[in-house]
Motif scaffolding. Structure first.
Motif, PDB file in Angstrom:
ATOM      1  N   THR A 200     -20.756   8.525 -46.330  1.00  0.00           N
ATOM      2  CA  THR A 200     -19.307   8.897 -46.522  1.00  0.00           C
ATOM      3  C   THR A 200     -18.816   7.759 -45.888  1.00  0.00           C
ATOM      4  O   THR A 200     -17.415   7.688 -45.788  1.00  0.00           O
ATOM      5  N   GLY A 201     -19.324   6.967 -44.780  1.00  0.00           N
ATOM      6  CA  GLY A 201     -18.450   5.879 -44.146  1.00  0.00           C
ATOM      7  C   GLY A 201     -17.629   6.566 -42.916  1.00  0.00           C
ATOM      8  O   GLY A 201     -16.944   6.103 -42.209  1.00  0.00           O
ATOM      9  N   GLU A 202     -18.066   7.835 -42.434  1.00  0.00           N
ATOM     10  CA  GLU A 202     -17.515   8.591 -41.674  1.00  0.00           C
ATOM     11  C   GLU A 202     -18.595   9.142 -40.560  1.00  0.00           C
ATOM     12  O   GLU A 202     -19.746   8.553 -40.534  1.00  0.00           O
ATOM     13  N   SER A 203     -18.217  10.125 -39.497  1.00  0.00           N
ATOM     14  CA  SER A 203     -19.327  10.416 -38.695  1.00  0.00           C
ATOM     15  C   SER A 203     -19.867  11.825 -38.918  1.00  0.00           C
ATOM     16  O   SER A 203     -20.727  12.132 -38.123  1.00  0.00           O
ATOM     17  N   ILE A 204     -19.664  12.317 -39.913  1.00  0.00           N
ATOM     18  CA  ILE A 204     -20.075  13.516 -40.457  1.00  0.00           C
ATOM     19  C   ILE A 204     -20.960  13.472 -41.792  1.00  0.00           C
ATOM     20  O   ILE A 204     -20.507  13.170 -42.671  1.00  0.00           O
ATOM     21  N   PRO A 205     -22.275  13.751 -41.733  1.00  0.00           N
ATOM     22  CA  PRO A 205     -23.149  13.336 -42.983  1.00  0.00           C
ATOM     23  C   PRO A 205     -22.907  14.608 -43.960  1.00  0.00           C
ATOM     24  O   PRO A 205     -22.386  15.609 -43.341  1.00  0.00           O
ATOM     25  N   LEU A 206     -23.401  14.499 -45.091  1.00  0.00           N
ATOM     26  CA  LEU A 206     -23.404  15.449 -46.025  1.00  0.00           C
ATOM     27  C   LEU A 206     -24.547  16.292 -45.985  1.00  0.00           C
ATOM     28  O   LEU A 206     -25.486  15.886 -45.321  1.00  0.00           O
ATOM     29  N   PRO A 207     -24.733  17.619 -46.370  1.00  0.00           N
ATOM     30  CA  PRO A 207     -25.809  18.372 -46.386  1.00  0.00           C
ATOM     31  C   PRO A 207     -27.050  17.731 -47.010  1.00  0.00           C
ATOM     32  O   PRO A 207     -28.329  17.689 -46.430  1.00  0.00           O
ATOM     33  N   HIS A 208     -26.733  17.234 -48.114  1.00  0.00           N
ATOM     34  CA  HIS A 208     -27.943  16.393 -48.707  1.00  0.00           C
ATOM     35  C   HIS A 208     -27.404  15.207 -49.205  1.00  0.00           C
ATOM     36  O   HIS A 208     -26.107  14.966 -49.801  1.00  0.00           O
ATOM     37  N   PRO A 209     -27.972  13.977 -49.441  1.00  0.00           N
ATOM     38  CA  PRO A 209     -27.600  12.916 -49.942  1.00  0.00           C
ATOM     39  C   PRO A 209     -27.275  12.829 -51.269  1.00  0.00           C
ATOM     40  O   PRO A 209     -27.849  13.621 -52.161  1.00  0.00           O
ATOM     41  N   PRO A 210     -26.035  12.293 -51.765  1.00  0.00           N
ATOM     42  CA  PRO A 210     -25.808  12.257 -53.136  1.00  0.00           C
ATOM     43  C   PRO A 210     -26.742  11.583 -54.096  1.00  0.00           C
ATOM     44  O   PRO A 210     -27.485  10.894 -53.854  1.00  0.00           O
ATOM     45  N   GLU A 211     -26.936  12.506 -55.264  1.00  0.00           N
ATOM     46  CA  GLU A 211     -27.740  12.012 -56.299  1.00  0.00           C
ATOM     47  C   GLU A 211     -27.601  10.657 -56.524  1.00  0.00           C
ATOM     48  O   GLU A 211     -28.563   9.899 -57.001  1.00  0.00           O
ATOM     49  N   HIS A 212     -26.321  10.132 -56.962  1.00  0.00           N
ATOM     50  CA  HIS A 212     -26.029   8.987 -57.622  1.00  0.00           C
ATOM     51  C   HIS A 212     -25.200   8.252 -56.419  1.00  0.00           C
ATOM     52  O   HIS A 212     -24.133   8.300 -56.594  1.00  0.00           O
ATOM     53  N   HIS A 213     -26.087   7.697 -55.663  1.00  0.00           N
ATOM     54  CA  HIS A 213     -25.416   6.815 -54.580  1.00  0.00           C
ATOM     55  C   HIS A 213     -25.987   5.558 -54.265  1.00  0.00           C
ATOM     56  O   HIS A 213     -27.047   5.412 -54.440  1.00  0.00           O
ATOM     57  N   PRO A 214     -25.059   4.410 -53.993  1.00  0.00           N
ATOM     58  CA  PRO A 214     -25.731   3.274 -53.953  1.00  0.00           C
ATOM     59  C   PRO A 214     -26.834   2.967 -52.776  1.00  0.00           C
ATOM     60  O   PRO A 214     -27.528   2.256 -52.759  1.00  0.00           O
ATOM     61  N   LYS A 216     -28.627   5.505 -51.548  1.00  0.00           N
ATOM     62  CA  LYS A 216     -29.439   6.710 -51.452  1.00  0.00           C
ATOM     63  C   LYS A 216     -30.965   6.536 -51.012  1.00  0.00           C
ATOM     64  O   LYS A 216     -31.444   6.956 -50.241  1.00  0.00           O
ATOM     65  N   LYS A 217     -31.581   5.165 -51.510  1.00  0.00           N
ATOM     66  CA  LYS A 217     -32.880   4.744 -51.094  1.00  0.00           C
ATOM     67  C   LYS A 217     -32.644   4.569 -49.688  1.00  0.00           C
ATOM     68  O   LYS A 217     -33.785   5.005 -48.924  1.00  0.00           O
ATOM     69  N   THR A 218     -31.937   4.007 -49.132  1.00  0.00           N
ATOM     70  CA  THR A 218     -31.789   3.624 -47.510  1.00  0.00           C
ATOM     71  C   THR A 218     -31.768   4.975 -46.799  1.00  0.00           C
ATOM     72  O   THR A 218     -32.358   4.899 -46.203  1.00  0.00           O
ATOM     73  N   ILE A 219     -31.004   5.863 -47.307  1.00  0.00           N
ATOM     74  CA  ILE A 219     -30.936   7.027 -46.679  1.00  0.00           C
ATOM     75  C   ILE A 219     -31.993   7.882 -46.691  1.00  0.00           C
ATOM     76  O   ILE A 219     -32.529   8.267 -45.707  1.00  0.00           O
ATOM     77  N   GLU A 220     -32.715   7.862 -47.818  1.00  0.00           N
ATOM     78  CA  GLU A 220     -34.119   8.496 -47.986  1.00  0.00           C
ATOM     79  C   GLU A 220     -35.051   7.859 -47.401  1.00  0.00           C
ATOM     80  O   GLU A 220     -36.154   8.368 -47.242  1.00  0.00           O
ATOM     81  N   THR A 221     -34.698   6.663 -46.822  1.00  0.00           N
ATOM     82  CA  THR A 221     -35.977   6.018 -45.928  1.00  0.00           C
ATOM     83  C   THR A 221     -35.755   6.099 -44.595  1.00  0.00           C
ATOM     84  O   THR A 221     -36.665   6.452 -43.685  1.00  0.00           O
ATOM     85  N   VAL A 222     -34.589   5.903 -44.059  1.00  0.00           N
ATOM     86  CA  VAL A 222     -34.160   5.895 -42.510  1.00  0.00           C
ATOM     87  C   VAL A 222     -34.493   7.167 -42.106  1.00  0.00           C
ATOM     88  O   VAL A 222     -35.049   7.433 -41.075  1.00  0.00           O
ATOM     89  N   TRP A 223     -33.903   8.373 -42.853  1.00  0.00           N
ATOM     90  CA  TRP A 223     -33.913   9.637 -42.389  1.00  0.00           C
ATOM     91  C   TRP A 223     -35.539  10.193 -41.830  1.00  0.00           C
ATOM     92  O   TRP A 223     -35.566  10.729 -40.803  1.00  0.00           O
ATOM     93  N   PRO A 224     -36.344  10.074 -42.841  1.00  0.00           N
ATOM     94  CA  PRO A 224     -37.643  10.628 -42.613  1.00  0.00           C
ATOM     95  C   PRO A 224     -38.460   9.709 -41.490  1.00  0.00           C
ATOM     96  O   PRO A 224     -38.816  10.207 -40.669  1.00  0.00           O
TER      97      PRO A 224
END
Length: 304
Positions: A200-214, A216-224
């Motif tokens: 989101t560009g802010e300090s509070i993440p979403l409950p789940h990463p958006p399905e269609h987000h540029p 998304k792959k980075t988020i799904e890699t960094v987090w786990p």
């Protein structure tokens, strides 16, 4: 930043916004806030303007204040809080004033327990295996990364700097200090911040990463990946404490062991145990009577 922004503009924005504003200014404001809080508390305590309960809670209130100041000014609130704590406790005055109350141990236990309960509840167990969006994440690669981080994150630099650190007397002490650098609250805070910025560009993440987000792959890699490193660090360093305690217990002769397992007061072999808190511990300035709240002597004791 837009797609047409030049590399120079990106570096300039990163240096001015991230390095100078958020980090450097945040740390400077935190140091100043902690220093003046220390001086103000000294004056209030010396003139009896503050009661014992407020004195003991001041440390926690300063942490909340520094985080609020950092968030309000758009600074790195983690660095502001770190700077405030460093500036406040630099001379050891507050720690010596409250050492009989074990305030630091109590706060450490409460905050650590709460943090790790929260962390345990959000661990992404299902993301530690290959998935369509992150096929390169496997359990063995994660374990290998964890081993490399534990070996090269702290051990080499602590061993190299051992001659320059007065409190580290032997290389066994250097190995001990280099090993015990657990990753916990700071890493959890930063990975949540990184995920929020990517989503989101802010300090509070979403409950789940958006399905269609540029991103998304980075988020799904960094987090786990980061969560696995934190989990492995917590497990290995926690087991290390238990292992060292149990091993030191059974290495002693039976008549030298404590009644309870791993309750010996003597130091570990191969380490120098002199001078209490270390010769480089800062001396307390200002007041001669450094202990503010000493426990009262029992009624049956008499000074004969």
């Amino acid at each position: 930043m837009s797609m047409g922004t030049s590399t120079g503009e990106i570096i300039k924005s990163w240096f001015l916004s991230t390095i100078l504003w958020q980090c450097a200014l945040g740390l400077s404001i935190g140091l100043a806030l902690g220093h003046f809080a220390n001086r103000g508390l000294r004056i209030a305590e010396r003139r009896k303007w503050i009661d014992p309960a407020s004195f003991l809670s001041f440390y926690l209130l300063l942490a909340l204040l520094s985080v609020g100041v950092g968030a309000s000014l758009g600074l790195d609130d983690f660095l502001v809080a770190f700077g405030a704590g460093t500036g406040f406790a630099w001379d050891g005055w507050f720690a010596n004033k409250t050492k009989e109350t074990h305030l630091g141990d109590i706060l450490d236990l409460l905050l650590n327990s709460s943090t790790f309960v929260y962390f345990g509840a959000i661990i992404p167990w299902s993301q530690f295996v290959p998935r369509d969006i992150s096929p390169d994440i496997t359990i063995w690669r994660l374990i290998g990364l964890l081993i490399l981080i534990l070996l090269f994150r702290r051990l080499p630099i602590v061993l190299l700097l051992k001659p320059l650190i007065p409190d580290i007397r032997t290389y066994r002490e250097a190995l001990f200090c280099g090993h015990f650098g657990p990753m916990g609250l700071g890493g959890l805070f930063l990975v949540i911040e990184a995920r929020a910025q990517l989503e989101t560009g802010e300090s509070i993440p979403l409950p789940h990463p958006p399905e269609h987000h540029p991103n998304k792959k980075t988020i799904e890699t960094v987090w786990p990946v980061v969560c696995f490193i934190l989990l492995g660090s917590t497990f290995i360093h926690g087991c290390s404490v238990a292992g060292i305690s149990v091993a030191s217990h059974f290495q002693r002769n039976k008549d030298e062991r404590a009644p309870l397992l791993a309750q010996e007061d003597e130091g570990l072999d191969g380490m120098v145990h002199e001078g209490g808190g270390g010769e480089s511990e800062p001396s307390v300035s200002g007041d001669e009577d450094v202990s503010l709240y000493k426990p009262r002597s029992p009624a049956w004791e008499c000074n004969c």
